[in-house]
Design a protein around this motif. Sequence first.
Motif, short mmCIF file in Angstrom:
data_model
loop_
_atom_site.label_atom_id
_atom_site.label_comp_id
_atom_site.label_asym_id
_atom_site.label_seq_id
_atom_site.Cartn_x
_atom_site.Cartn_y
_atom_site.Cartn_z
N LEU A 1 -10.43 -10.18 0.52
CA LEU A 1 -8.29 -10.13 0.28
C LEU A 1 -7.60 -10.58 0.91
CD1 LEU A 1 -8.86 -5.96 -1.28
CD2 LEU A 1 -9.31 -8.37 -2.39
N ARG A 2 -6.62 -10.49 0.24
CA ARG A 2 -5.64 -10.99 1.26
C ARG A 2 -5.19 -10.33 1.50
NH1 ARG A 2 -0.95 -13.72 -2.64
NH2 ARG A 2 -1.35 -12.10 -3.90
N ALA A 3 -4.64 -10.38 2.66
CA ALA A 3 -4.08 -8.68 3.59
C ALA A 3 -2.60 -7.82 2.59
CB ALA A 3 -3.62 -8.69 5.03
N ILE A 4 -1.97 -8.74 2.62
CA ILE A 4 -1.00 -8.73 1.23
C ILE A 4 -1.48 -7.58 0.54
CG2 ILE A 4 -0.52 -10.81 -0.26
CD1 ILE A 4 2.41 -10.40 0.57
N ASP A 5 -2.75 -7.80 -0.05
CA ASP A 5 -3.02 -6.67 -1.18
C ASP A 5 -3.99 -5.51 -0.44
OD1 ASP A 5 -2.04 -8.90 -3.26
OD2 ASP A 5 -3.91 -9.84 -2.82
N ALA B 1 -8.43 -10.11 5.16
CA ALA B 1 -9.26 -8.75 5.36
C ALA B 1 -10.97 -9.22 4.19
CB ALA B 1 -8.38 -7.88 4.71
N ILE B 2 -11.82 -8.65 5.54
CA ILE B 2 -13.23 -8.16 4.63
C ILE B 2 -13.07 -6.57 4.46
CG2 ILE B 2 -15.25 -8.50 4.76
CD1 ILE B 2 -14.87 -11.37 6.34
N LEU C 1 -14.36 -0.59 6.34
CA LEU C 1 -14.15 -1.53 7.44
C LEU C 1 -13.78 -2.93 7.25
CD1 LEU C 1 -17.65 -0.90 8.96
CD2 LEU C 1 -16.00 0.04 9.03
N VAL C 2 -11.90 -3.15 7.69
CA VAL C 2 -11.24 -4.33 7.73
C VAL C 2 -11.46 -4.97 8.81
CG1 VAL C 2 -8.76 -4.85 7.03
CG2 VAL C 2 -9.97 -2.50 5.86
N THR C 3 -12.07 -6.09 8.22
CA THR C 3 -12.49 -6.53 9.28
C THR C 3 -10.78 -7.68 9.56
OG1 THR C 3 -13.37 -8.83 8.36
CG2 THR C 3 -14.32 -7.21 9.16
#
Length: 214
Positions: free
Chosen positions: A49-53, A172-173, A192-194
Amino acid sequence: MEETTTLLSEEEKDILQEIMNIAFGQAAADLAEIINIYVVLNVPYIQVLRAIDMPEYLHNELAGHEVISMVEQHFWGDFKGSAYLIFPSGAGKELVSIMGEGVGESGFDSASFDGMEKETLMEVGNILIGACVGKVAELLDDRVTYSPPRVAIENFAIKSIPAEIFDLHSSAIVLKTVFNFNERDVSGFLFLVTKQDSINWLKNSLVTFMEKYE
């Protein structure tokens, strides 16, 4: 919400999912050794995802769980990011019962029991997050260090993970699994957010991992 599909190919997602399966299995085994109850983990789900989302994504995932308990822990290495272990309301007290072999809220004042609940959540979080992240790092030939876990019990789930912590220009994954404690009424989510910095390293490491088996 827009998924960023170009960062990881379908093949890379499949490899990462297999690695996460192994890692979550290790986490379940480690916890079972301590509390003698098997943890059932669903097949991990991977999304880029885009981190903003991320705030909207987490808000949607936690819909219906206004009161939550959350263990947050950050990790650093080539594989770096944040782990969020989230339980619905009431799970902390059930975990105290499981870990304490029948210890209940009666007999303790409110402050003492709340403290015990937070310590139990922290211990469970340490085991699950540490085993999971550590196994992923091990399989991909990395070493990670961890921040101390932070426990929060929130009345409004959406406020638990503020939007400000995400870099709006990054991706972000998200690796998510839903787990249940066998024969006990406790379930939760592990995310888990990389970070963006890890993505190129991760792609190269997945190739190296597969080459070992070709």
